[in-house]
Design a protein around this motif. Structure first.
Motif, PDB file in Angstrom:
ATOM      1  N   SER A 271     -16.621  62.403   9.109  1.00  0.00           N
ATOM      2  CA  SER A 271     -17.165  61.283   9.873  1.00  0.00           C
ATOM      3  C   SER A 271     -16.309  60.044   9.665  1.00  0.00           C
ATOM      4  CB  SER A 271     -18.610  61.002   9.456  1.00  0.00           C
ATOM      5  OG  SER A 271     -18.614  60.448   8.155  1.00  0.00           O
ATOM      6  N   LEU A 272     -16.355  59.159  10.644  1.00  0.00           N
ATOM      7  CA  LEU A 272     -15.628  57.914  10.533  1.00  0.00           C
ATOM      8  C   LEU A 272     -16.122  57.130   9.313  1.00  0.00           C
ATOM      9  CD1 LEU A 272     -13.387  56.698  12.189  1.00  0.00           C
ATOM     10  CD2 LEU A 272     -15.083  55.458  13.529  1.00  0.00           C
ATOM     11  N   GLN A 273     -17.418  57.221   9.083  1.00  0.00           N
ATOM     12  CA  GLN A 273     -18.011  56.536   7.934  1.00  0.00           C
ATOM     13  C   GLN A 273     -17.380  57.032   6.629  1.00  0.00           C
ATOM     14  OE1 GLN A 273     -20.005  54.009   8.021  1.00  0.00           O
ATOM     15  NE2 GLN A 273     -20.155  53.864   5.783  1.00  0.00           N
ATOM     16  N   ALA A 274     -17.186  58.346   6.542  1.00  0.00           N
ATOM     17  CA  ALA A 274     -16.585  58.913   5.331  1.00  0.00           C
ATOM     18  C   ALA A 274     -15.138  58.465   5.182  1.00  0.00           C
ATOM     19  CB  ALA A 274     -16.676  60.437   5.368  1.00  0.00           C
ATOM     20  N   VAL A 275     -14.444  58.331   6.316  1.00  0.00           N
ATOM     21  CA  VAL A 275     -13.066  57.842   6.266  1.00  0.00           C
ATOM     22  C   VAL A 275     -13.045  56.407   5.744  1.00  0.00           C
ATOM     23  CG1 VAL A 275     -11.057  57.186   7.677  1.00  0.00           C
ATOM     24  CG2 VAL A 275     -12.190  59.385   8.069  1.00  0.00           C
ATOM     25  N   TYR A 276     -13.921  55.580   6.264  1.00  0.00           N
ATOM     26  CA  TYR A 276     -13.987  54.186   5.798  1.00  0.00           C
ATOM     27  C   TYR A 276     -14.286  54.121   4.313  1.00  0.00           C
ATOM     28  CZ  TYR A 276     -13.690  51.861  10.345  1.00  0.00           C
ATOM     29  OH  TYR A 276     -13.251  51.366  11.537  1.00  0.00           O
ATOM     30  N   GLU A 277     -15.234  54.942   3.864  1.00  0.00           N
ATOM     31  CA  GLU A 277     -15.600  54.920   2.442  1.00  0.00           C
ATOM     32  C   GLU A 277     -14.429  55.345   1.563  1.00  0.00           C
ATOM     33  OE1 GLU A 277     -20.354  55.752   3.113  1.00  0.00           O
ATOM     34  OE2 GLU A 277     -19.117  57.307   2.185  1.00  0.00           O
ATOM     35  N   ALA A 278     -13.726  56.386   2.001  1.00  0.00           N
ATOM     36  CA  ALA A 278     -12.589  56.861   1.217  1.00  0.00           C
ATOM     37  C   ALA A 278     -11.469  55.823   1.205  1.00  0.00           C
ATOM     38  CB  ALA A 278     -12.081  58.194   1.771  1.00  0.00           C
ATOM     39  N   LEU A 279     -11.225  55.195   2.356  1.00  0.00           N
ATOM     40  CA  LEU A 279     -10.189  54.159   2.419  1.00  0.00           C
ATOM     41  C   LEU A 279     -10.536  53.013   1.479  1.00  0.00           C
ATOM     42  CD1 LEU A 279      -9.451  54.027   6.248  1.00  0.00           C
ATOM     43  CD2 LEU A 279      -7.835  54.670   4.457  1.00  0.00           C
ATOM     44  N   HIS A 280     -11.807  52.651   1.477  1.00  0.00           N
ATOM     45  CA  HIS A 280     -12.245  51.557   0.610  1.00  0.00           C
ATOM     46  C   HIS A 280     -12.044  51.925  -0.864  1.00  0.00           C
ATOM     47  CE1 HIS A 280     -14.475  48.019  -0.617  1.00  0.00           C
ATOM     48  NE2 HIS A 280     -15.062  48.785  -1.506  1.00  0.00           N
ATOM     49  N   ALA A 281     -12.451  53.139  -1.229  1.00  0.00           N
ATOM     50  CA  ALA A 281     -12.345  53.570  -2.624  1.00  0.00           C
ATOM     51  C   ALA A 281     -10.882  53.632  -3.063  1.00  0.00           C
ATOM     52  CB  ALA A 281     -13.005  54.937  -2.804  1.00  0.00           C
ATOM     53  N   LEU A 282     -10.031  54.184  -2.209  1.00  0.00           N
ATOM     54  CA  LEU A 282      -8.621  54.315  -2.579  1.00  0.00           C
ATOM     55  C   LEU A 282      -7.914  52.968  -2.615  1.00  0.00           C
ATOM     56  CD1 LEU A 282      -9.247  57.310  -2.256  1.00  0.00           C
ATOM     57  CD2 LEU A 282      -7.099  57.571  -1.045  1.00  0.00           C
ATOM     58  N   THR A 283      -8.319  52.066  -1.725  1.00  0.00           N
ATOM     59  CA  THR A 283      -7.737  50.722  -1.732  1.00  0.00           C
ATOM     60  C   THR A 283      -8.158  49.988  -3.002  1.00  0.00           C
ATOM     61  OG1 THR A 283      -7.811  50.661   0.677  1.00  0.00           O
ATOM     62  CG2 THR A 283      -7.492  48.565  -0.442  1.00  0.00           C
ATOM     63  N   ALA A 284      -9.460  50.091  -3.330  1.00  0.00           N
ATOM     64  CA  ALA A 284      -9.971  49.409  -4.528  1.00  0.00           C
ATOM     65  C   ALA A 284      -9.301  49.955  -5.782  1.00  0.00           C
ATOM     66  CB  ALA A 284     -11.487  49.570  -4.612  1.00  0.00           C
ATOM     67  N   ALA A 285      -8.949  51.230  -5.779  1.00  0.00           N
ATOM     68  CA  ALA A 285      -8.320  51.849  -6.948  1.00  0.00           C
ATOM     69  C   ALA A 285      -6.819  51.563  -6.996  1.00  0.00           C
ATOM     70  CB  ALA A 285      -8.564  53.355  -6.933  1.00  0.00           C
ATOM     71  N   GLY A 286      -6.298  50.933  -5.941  1.00  0.00           N
ATOM     72  CA  GLY A 286      -4.879  50.576  -5.943  1.00  0.00           C
ATOM     73  C   GLY A 286      -3.947  51.711  -5.544  1.00  0.00           C
ATOM     74  N   LEU A 287      -4.505  52.804  -4.985  1.00  0.00           N
ATOM     75  CA  LEU A 287      -3.646  53.924  -4.591  1.00  0.00           C
ATOM     76  C   LEU A 287      -3.034  53.700  -3.211  1.00  0.00           C
ATOM     77  CD1 LEU A 287      -5.834  56.901  -5.837  1.00  0.00           C
ATOM     78  CD2 LEU A 287      -3.656  56.131  -6.793  1.00  0.00           C
ATOM     79  N   ILE A 288      -3.727  52.938  -2.397  1.00  0.00           N
ATOM     80  CA  ILE A 288      -3.185  52.588  -1.087  1.00  0.00           C
ATOM     81  C   ILE A 288      -3.389  51.090  -0.888  1.00  0.00           C
ATOM     82  CG2 ILE A 288      -3.557  54.860  -0.044  1.00  0.00           C
ATOM     83  CD1 ILE A 288      -6.042  53.781   1.316  1.00  0.00           C
ATOM     84  N   ARG A 289      -2.674  50.561   0.065  1.00  0.00           N
ATOM     85  CA  ARG A 289      -2.754  49.133   0.326  1.00  0.00           C
ATOM     86  C   ARG A 289      -3.192  48.919   1.761  1.00  0.00           C
ATOM     87  NH1 ARG A 289       2.516  45.145   0.090  1.00  0.00           N
ATOM     88  NH2 ARG A 289       1.548  43.332   1.068  1.00  0.00           N
ATOM     89  N   ARG A 290      -4.054  47.949   1.932  1.00  0.00           N
ATOM     90  CA  ARG A 290      -4.548  47.604   3.252  1.00  0.00           C
ATOM     91  C   ARG A 290      -3.843  46.346   3.722  1.00  0.00           C
ATOM     92  NH1 ARG A 290     -10.308  47.316   5.436  1.00  0.00           N
ATOM     93  NH2 ARG A 290     -10.267  45.569   6.864  1.00  0.00           N
ATOM     94  N   ILE A 291      -3.334  46.379   4.928  1.00  0.00           N
ATOM     95  CA  ILE A 291      -2.787  45.161   5.511  1.00  0.00           C
ATOM     96  C   ILE A 291      -3.520  44.941   6.822  1.00  0.00           C
ATOM     97  CG2 ILE A 291      -0.523  45.341   4.437  1.00  0.00           C
ATOM     98  CD1 ILE A 291       0.529  46.339   7.193  1.00  0.00           C
ATOM     99  N   GLU A 292      -3.604  43.720   7.220  1.00  0.00           N
ATOM    100  CA  GLU A 292      -4.367  43.437   8.424  1.00  0.00           C
ATOM    101  C   GLU A 292      -3.656  42.399   9.270  1.00  0.00           C
ATOM    102  OE1 GLU A 292      -9.046  43.518   9.502  1.00  0.00           O
ATOM    103  OE2 GLU A 292      -8.392  43.336   7.444  1.00  0.00           O
TER     104      GLU A 292
END
Ligand SMILES: [Zn+2]
Ligand SMILES: [Zn+2]
Length: 145
Positions: free
Chosen positions: A54-75
């Protein structure tokens, strides 16, 4: 599978204190293999690997991985968020105003014009997010011909 000196994706997730799920592994690998992907492209990449998510699960995973510093979010302004696997080096981005393509720019150097905050408001600044805007080579060629 050969033993490898490079930690596997699940090991990296575990090392970052995250629960390991197939979706998170697929997501991290999709983001790393991609080039500043947006949510839609990431969702498609994860679905290719693990089937429906689900899109919701994708958002949650992106949030968790970003918070853990494994990926970076740019906007970049005007587009949705993009995610990348290149983290921790404070690099910057150049964005095409026409097609939205994003490329990495190594940490900016020099003082001019505005890299040192003129007023730091008492903050201990440790990161600067710089976005350069312009036209990519493809778009500038199209426009001038
Ligand atoms: Zn372009
Ligand atoms: Zn980047």
């Amino acid at each position: 599978m050969n033993a490898s000196p490079v930690p596997t994706t699940p090991a990296e997730l575990r090392g970052a204190g995250l629960r390991v799920t197939a979706a998170r592994v697929a997501l991290l690998e999709t983001v790393r293999r991609g080039d500043h992907l947006g949510i839609e492209a990431i969702t498609a990449g994860v679905r290719d690997r693990v089937g429906h998510i689900s899109l919701q699960a994708v958002y949650e995973a992106l949030h968790a991985l970003t918070a853990a510093g494994l990926i970076r979010r740019i906007e970049p302004a005007g587009g949705g968020p993009r995610f990348e696997g290149r983290v921790g080096d404070n690099h910057h981005h150049v964005v095409c105003r026409s097609c939205g393509v994003v490329a990495d720019v190594d940490c900016a150097v020099g003082e001019a014009p505005c890299l040192t905050a003129s007023d730091d408001h008492g903050f201990a600044i440790n990161e600067a997010e710089v976005v350069y805007w312009g036209l990519c080579p493809d778009c500038s060629t199209t426009r001038s011909s």
